[in-house]
Design a protein around this motif. Sequence first.
Motif, mmCIF file in Angstrom:
data_model
loop_
_atom_site.group_PDB
_atom_site.id
_atom_site.type_symbol
_atom_site.label_atom_id
_atom_site.label_comp_id
_atom_site.label_asym_id
_atom_site.label_seq_id
_atom_site.Cartn_x
_atom_site.Cartn_y
_atom_site.Cartn_z
ATOM 1 N N GLU A 89 2.371 1.972 -3.376
ATOM 2 C CA GLU A 89 1.393 2.615 -4.255
ATOM 3 C C GLU A 89 1.232 4.095 -3.890
ATOM 4 O O GLU A 89 1.148 4.952 -4.773
ATOM 5 C CB GLU A 89 0.039 1.904 -4.159
ATOM 6 C CG GLU A 89 0.038 0.519 -4.764
ATOM 7 C CD GLU A 89 -1.262 -0.243 -4.493
ATOM 8 O OE1 GLU A 89 -2.271 0.393 -4.102
ATOM 9 O OE2 GLU A 89 -1.245 -1.466 -4.663
ATOM 10 N N GLU A 116 1.945 7.385 -6.337
ATOM 11 C CA GLU A 116 0.980 8.472 -6.545
ATOM 12 C C GLU A 116 1.586 9.809 -6.115
ATOM 13 O O GLU A 116 1.406 10.826 -6.783
ATOM 14 C CB GLU A 116 -0.306 8.206 -5.751
ATOM 15 C CG GLU A 116 -1.140 7.064 -6.265
ATOM 16 C CD GLU A 116 -2.289 6.708 -5.330
ATOM 17 O OE1 GLU A 116 -2.638 7.537 -4.449
ATOM 18 O OE2 GLU A 116 -2.827 5.601 -5.461
ATOM 19 N N GLU A 170 0.834 -1.208 0.000
ATOM 20 C CA GLU A 170 0.000 0.000 0.000
ATOM 21 C C GLU A 170 0.864 1.252 0.000
ATOM 22 O O GLU A 170 0.579 2.213 -0.710
ATOM 23 C CB GLU A 170 -0.922 0.026 1.230
ATOM 24 C CG GLU A 170 -2.147 -0.833 1.121
ATOM 25 C CD GLU A 170 -2.998 -0.756 2.384
ATOM 26 O OE1 GLU A 170 -3.010 0.311 3.052
ATOM 27 O OE2 GLU A 170 -3.637 -1.758 2.710
#
Length: 195
Positions: free
Chosen positions: A167, A171, A164
């Motif tokens: 990711e 971003e 997580e």
Amino acid sequence: MSKAGAKLKAVKKVVDKIQHGHLRTNIAAGLAAAGPPLGPMLGQRGINIAAFCKDFNERTKDIKEGIPLPCRAVVNPDRSYDISINKPPVIFFLKQAAGIQRAAMNPGNEVAGKVTLRHIYEIAAIKKEDPSLEIKSMEELCNMIIGVANSCGIKVVKDLDANEYGEFLAERKLIVEQQKKELQEKKEAKMLRTG
């Protein structure tokens, strides 16, 4: 000149002789050089620039080159100096733990990275060795570090999932690129107005 004025002037001369000055700055480990900004700071205080740089680089040779180190130097009347080198700043450790290069541009409105409570505790344990912080309790240090994290947009969490967070960082990289692009456009627009 009155007697009181003369005495005050004499006392001031004695005080000036006792301690010539202080130097507080961050210097990259192993990279102290005679050029600006360090050279002029040392020259103003009458410190032998080459000797200081050699001394600092020698004392930091076991630390990874380029890590910023808060340095404090007290300059004596004979132009000798006493140097103390602290651990890197809290923000350096926070950015390393979060895996980011820069903090948030709008802290409170964006999250630049995340660290766990374990990271906070480990940073506190390292910073506890600094002379100015050794009197603080671990709880006080942890609260101080959490405050620094909040002020630069780093969120403190109980635990992190590696996938997580990977990711999230991907971003975040896109957001940072967009912010850099906007800043560059603003600079160019400003240069056109002033040119």
